[in-house]
Design an enzyme around this catalytic site. Structure first.
Site, PDB file in Angstrom:
ATOM      1  N   GLY A 131       0.829  -1.196   0.000  1.00 15.37           N
ATOM      2  CA  GLY A 131       0.000   0.000   0.000  1.00 15.37           C
ATOM      3  C   GLY A 131       0.861   1.243   0.000  1.00 15.37           C
ATOM      4  O   GLY A 131       1.955   1.257  -0.568  1.00 15.37           O
ATOM      5  N   GLU A 132       0.350   2.310   0.589  1.00 13.50           N
ATOM      6  CA  GLU A 132       0.985   3.615   0.765  1.00 13.50           C
ATOM      7  C   GLU A 132       1.388   4.294  -0.546  1.00 13.50           C
ATOM      8  O   GLU A 132       2.114   5.284  -0.563  1.00 13.50           O
ATOM      9  CB  GLU A 132       2.187   3.537   1.714  1.00 13.50           C
ATOM     10  CG  GLU A 132       3.413   2.836   1.223  1.00 13.50           C
ATOM     11  CD  GLU A 132       4.525   2.708   2.265  1.00 13.50           C
ATOM     12  OE1 GLU A 132       5.708   2.752   1.878  1.00 13.50           O
ATOM     13  OE2 GLU A 132       4.212   2.572   3.471  1.00 13.50           O
ATOM     14  N   GLY A 133       0.928   3.753  -1.681  1.00 13.54           N
ATOM     15  CA  GLY A 133       1.284   4.306  -2.980  1.00 13.54           C
ATOM     16  C   GLY A 133       2.553   3.733  -3.562  1.00 13.54           C
ATOM     17  O   GLY A 133       3.009   4.180  -4.625  1.00 13.54           O
TER      18      GLY A 133
END
Length: 347
Positions: free
Chosen positions: A312-314
């Site tokens: 996640g988190e980009g």
């Protein structure tokens, strides 16, 4: 859900421009179609930016953070404090998305959409706190209608203030794989067991416990079927903020590079509100979360990478970013047969 004003999103279906872009690509010094999917990305970006000489300017990574009340039910392998601790890590430049964004010249900002913590001011920190975490959605809606609407509007104004013509979204929120699974299950009418994965690293018993809790949450909200109602019932402040950000980015004809499971859950809601948002989307990767493939199928999406990433988190979007730059370079700068004086194939 109260009425929310969304900027109009134009239809990018332009046969004349598409033909021009395709002809431009076909006349490059290569066999037709020989750059494969890179050509498809170039065509998509050319349509979004309305030019055969696209330049991706001032790319932005907006990481949206928020806490989830469902965490107290034991759906995550990590405690809630990890949300704010990871926000500090982003701001310090030490997280995966931080270092990859820095490597690729992507500007990174972090939005506190609803973390159960107060942060000291920082240049990269954008405080848009709707609350100190959502409510436990097994006991009531995660967000009130007013909270959900405020988070969506926050996403719109955040994007309005960002430069550039390309947006990547990341997220942080312990428990948000649960929220994404719930949104998927309700919007696509898929059994929650098929939508639920290990998240931050649950073992088999933990996944089973998580699934049972999520089934309780679904049972608690049988009336939530419209997209924004589903978002309010099950989502997070960071997810609602991303919905607003995507809709605003689409209205501004920005290229949207979509990350993994959580970001795609927000996109599913945004696309139900305004289907044309998908015309601006390029999907970075297929997440290791099992529910992500259902999302991709529902959106008709083919991601660029399939590397089993599920951080996640980009991070997946940041890794895929250079592929978009290469696609633009091919369309904009690669010589044609005519300009290079290279003979085309025989008739």
């Amino acid at each position: 859900m109260q009425d929310i004003e969304f900027a109009p999103v134009s239809d990018l279906d332009d046969p004349a421009l598409r033909d021009t872009l395709q002809t431009t690509l076909d006349r490059k010094t290569k066999p037709v179609g020989s750059l494969g999917r890179l050509e498809g990305i170039a065509l998509r970006i050319g349509l979004i930016l309305r030019t055969a000489a696209p330049v991706l300017e001032s790319p932005q990574m907006l990481v949206c953070a928020g806490d989830h009340g469902l965490v107290k039910r034991g759906v995550s392998a990590y405690p809630q404090d990890v949300t704010w601790q990871m926000v500090e890590n982003y701001l310090a430049g030490g997280a995966a998305v931080s270092v990859i964004a820095r490597q690729n010249g992507i500007a990174l900002s972090v939005a506190d959409c609803g973390v159960a913590h107060d942060f000291a001011p920082r240049d990269q920190l954008l405080v848009r706190k709707v609350g100190y975490g959502t409510a436990d959605c097994t006991q009531g809606p995660a967000m009130t209608d007013d909270q959900c609407a405020l988070a969506i509007r926050n996403g719109q104004t955040l994007v309005q203030a960002l430069p550039g013509n390309a947006l990547m979204l990341g997220e942080m929120g312990i428990g948000n794989t649960s929220a994404a699974s719930l949104i998927l299950a309700r919007l696509c009418q898929i059994d929650i067991a098929a939508c639920t994965g290990a998240g931050t690293g649950l073992n088999n018993a933990g996944v089973l416990r998580k699934t049972n809790i999520l089934r309780q949450a679904l049972t608690a909200h049988p009336e939530a079927t419209a997209p924004l109602d589903v978002l309010a019932a099950f989502g997070g402040f960071e997810m609602a903020t991303m919905v607003g950000a995507m809709l605003q980015a689409a209205a501004e004809n920005r290229v949207i590079l979509v990350d993994g499971f959580i970001v795609t859950a927000a996109l599913m809601v945004a696309a139900r509100v305004e289907p044309r948002v998908l015309q601006r989307c390029i999907f970075a990767h297929r997440s290791g979360e099992p529910g992500h493939q259902f999302m991709l199928d529902a959106l008709g999406a083919k991601p660029l990478l399939d590397w089993g990433m599920r951080l996640g988190e980009g991070s997946g979007a940041a890794v895929a970013w250079p592929l978009l730059q290469s696609a633009c370079t091919v369309l904009r700068d690669m010589a044609s047969f005519d300009s290079a004086g290279v003979s085309d194939k025989s008739a």
